[in-house]
Design an enzyme around this catalytic site. Structure first.
Site, PDB file in Angstrom:
ATOM      1  N   ASP A   1      19.581  21.340   0.961  1.00 19.12           N
ATOM      2  CA  ASP A   1      20.693  21.582   0.187  1.00 19.12           C
ATOM      3  C   ASP A   1      21.615  22.377   0.440  1.00 19.12           C
ATOM      4  O   ASP A   1      21.405  23.523   1.207  1.00 19.12           O
ATOM      5  CB  ASP A   1      19.848  22.153  -1.260  1.00 19.12           C
TER       6      ASP A   1
ATOM      7  N   GLU B   1      22.441  18.127   3.293  1.00 22.01           N
ATOM      8  CA  GLU B   1      23.632  18.021   2.527  1.00 22.01           C
ATOM      9  C   GLU B   1      24.658  19.052   2.993  1.00 22.01           C
ATOM     10  O   GLU B   1      24.860  20.002   2.119  1.00 22.01           O
ATOM     11  CB  GLU B   1      23.264  18.405   1.154  1.00 22.01           C
TER      12      GLU B   1
HETATM   13  C1  GLC Z   1      23.583  20.520  -4.420  1.00 20.62           C
HETATM   14  C2  GLC Z   1      22.512  19.813  -5.175  1.00 20.62           C
HETATM   15  C3  GLC Z   1      22.895  20.153  -6.727  1.00 20.62           C
HETATM   16  C4  GLC Z   1      22.711  21.501  -6.783  1.00 20.62           C
HETATM   17  C5  GLC Z   1      23.471  22.311  -5.908  1.00 20.62           C
HETATM   18  C6  GLC Z   1      23.035  23.719  -5.952  1.00 20.62           C
HETATM   19  O1  GLC Z   1      24.731  20.204  -4.164  1.00 20.62           O
HETATM   20  O2  GLC Z   1      22.574  18.321  -4.872  1.00 20.62           O
HETATM   21  O3  GLC Z   1      22.459  19.186  -7.575  1.00 20.62           O
HETATM   22  O4  GLC Z   1      23.350  21.549  -8.231  1.00 20.62           O
HETATM   23  O5  GLC Z   1      23.331  22.046  -4.412  1.00 20.62           O
HETATM   24  O6  GLC Z   1      21.875  23.789  -5.491  1.00 20.62           O
END
Ligand code: GLC
Length: 536
Positions: A219, A274
């Site tokens: 994440d 991500e």
């Molecule tokens: C990422 C996740 C999202 C979350 C954020 C904070 O972007 O995909 O859903 O709210 O991180 O953890």
């Protein structure tokens, strides 16, 4: 799949556990609901599942606020339920990826509770604590007042029904300092500059690898390294959660890569990050180099934010070819996820969603399918009184309808936590679409099957084809002689498209109509249509 770098061969299927299937009657999906529907994922032809967080959490960000990295929230079941999911997924040849949230924990995590308890606490430095800034603009006023914030950073979320983003800092009156949270106040940022944090978090990776997990979706990974001075950013309207791009982060990822690659038991484990940064050139740097590898895979969001337009998509694909190919980085493709409006909703019609599926599943790289996109689900319309997400993302998280009955295959009980998506009782559920060979669900299944069977489509080279305005076309090819031609109409008009020499079988067509026909010289694309052709 058994290839050493199996993540290059699979189509991954993202499951948002709260919205997949409820089996215990509380209106929230659970691990047992996932287990019961693994056959759907296997039938579709995916090779991996990615589970969004199911860890202990107060659910301020629906699980992305983790209170215990090594346990299952009772809302979703038990650790034994998780083990069963892994075991039964593996029995179906599905790899299991779990979400790993390193940038921040929950404010209820014992680490933060301890850190907050006093300035002298041994875990104080596990998070980012700062004093009042004495000299900030208008920097007077009592301690903890807005004029004395440590810097100009704003948090990423506005909060339910709000339009302004609050500061990324919360004042703790008991210990007399501010703490940093790039997301909600309930999500304090961990201090990855502290080696104890690195060691403790590496242990959480080992915990899940020991339970058989094949990889991690990491994440907001670009967030974890911070400017040690936490200096003001030039554009305070851009939250640092989406702009932070620091050398410290790369150093941490290289360490994490060693932890994951160093796991002794097969299969090789992987990390898909991500990387929430605006350009593919930035994303590319998170793969590292052969000598200093970082992520095995990274999400690349420019295509997700691109309109359904041939020029915009050509530019996105060119950026991938230009930035990832030269460094040997394997791309990923994503159209929808739990953070953004579904592409069926963004693009405005099912015919475009079908053409987009052809794009997603025939480009060079690993595709990620977000549960429900195979049904062409639209976002739910969520009335104000049912909105729950501080980031405004409820619509794309609507529950998945398994059949046309009132409870749609969920345990009968209270209404699910979010409203059903449109037409759940008509054509937009799994059972109805399985019965209809012309459904988008069957199109996805055909595309996945064709992809799996074709070395050109899984691992082959990519080359553009000359095409008329408003149409994109490419050739995928693998030695010795596997080849596919893909043509996609973005114009909505369709029309004749010249073909490379030879005779071509229509292997997949978005409407299904032309499949099995042979084309030579030219093919007539349907409006919003797309085809996959194989040499006859
Ligand atoms: C990422 C996740 C999202 C979350 C954020 C904070 O972007 O995909 O859903 O709210 O991180 O953890």
């Amino acid at each position: 799949m058994t290839g050493a770098q199996w993540w290059r061969d699979v189509v991954a299927y993202q499951i948002y556990p709260r919205s997949f299937c409820d089996t215990d009657g509380d209106g929230v999906g659970d691990l047992e609901g996932i287990r019961r529907h693994l056959d759907h994922v296997a039938w579709l032809g995916a090779g991996a599942i990615w589970l969004s967080p199911f860890y202990r959490s107060p659910m301020a960000d629906f699980g992305y606020d983790v209170a215990d990295y090594c346990d299952v929230d009772p809302l979703f079941g038990t650790i034994e339920d998780f083990d069963r999911v892994v075991q039964e997924a593996h029995a179906r040849d599905l790899k299991v990826l779990v979400d790993w949230v390193p940038n921040h924990s929950s404010d209820r995590h014992r680490w933060f509770v301890s850190s907050r308890s006093s300035r002298q606490d041994p875990k104080r430095d596990w998070y980012w604590w700062r004093d009042d800034r004495p000299d900030s603009a208008g920097g007077h006023g009592p301690p903890g007042s807005p004029g004395r914030l440590p810097n100009n950073w704003q948090q990423a979320f506005t909060g339910v029904g709000q339009s302004e983003r609050p500061p990324a800092w919360t004042w703790d009156p008991d210990s007399g300092q501010w703490y940093l949270h790039m997301f909600l106040p309930e999500q304090p940022d961990l201090n990855w500059a502290n080696p104890e944090v690195r060691a403790a978090m590496a242990d959480t990776l080992r915990f899940w690898m020991a339970r058989g997990v094949d990889g991690f979706r990491v994440d907001v990974v670009q967030g974890i390294g911070k400017d040690p001075d936490l200096a003001d950013i030039p554009d305070a309207d851009q939250p640092p959660s989406g702009t932070n791009d620091r050398p410290e982060t790369h150093e941490v990822i290289r360490e994490l890569r060693k932890v994951v690659d160093g796991w002794p038991d097969p299969p090789a484990r992987m990390m898909v990050g991500e990387v929430y940064l605006p350009t593919t050139a930035q994303v590319a740097t998170y793969y590292g180099t052969d000598a200093n590898p970082e992520l095995h895979l990274s999400f690349n969001f420019p295509p997700l934010f691109a309109p359904w337009d041939a020029g915009a998509w050509r530019a996105c694909i060119d950026a991938v070819v230009a930035n990832l190919d030269p460094i040997g980085a394997w791309p990923t493709w994503v159209l929808s996820n739990h953070d953004n409006r579904r592409h069926r909703t963004r693009y405005g019609s099912e015919s475009r969603a079908r053409a987009a599926a052809v794009v997603l599943l025939t480009l060079r790289g690993t595709p990620f399918v977000y549960a429900g996109e195979e049904l062409g689900l639209e976002d739910a319309v969520v009335p104000l009184e049912r909105q729950v997400d501080p980031g405004g993302r409820d619509g794309c998280r609507a529950p998945l309808p398994w059949d046309a009955t009132a409870a749609h295959g969920w345990s009968p009980g209270p209404e699910p936590w979010l409203p059903w998506p449109p037409d759940a009782g008509g054509a937009r559920n799994v059972a109805a679409q399985r019965d209809d060979p012309a459904s988008i669900l069957h199109l996805y299944r055909r595309l996945l099957a064709v992809r799996r069977a074709s070395p050109a489509l899984t691992g082959g080279d990519f080359e553009w084809l000359e095409t008329p305005e408003g149409v994109l076309g490419w050739v995928r090819s693998a030695r010795p002689d596997d080849r596919r031609v893909v043509l996609v109409d973005f114009s909505g008009a369709g029309g004749p498209v010249p073909l490379p020499p030879g005779r071509w079988d229509v292997e997949v067509e978005t409407s299904g109509a032309g499949e099995g026909h042979t084309a030579e010289g030219v093919i007539e694309l349907e409006p919003d249509g797309a085809v996959v052709l194989r040499p006859k």
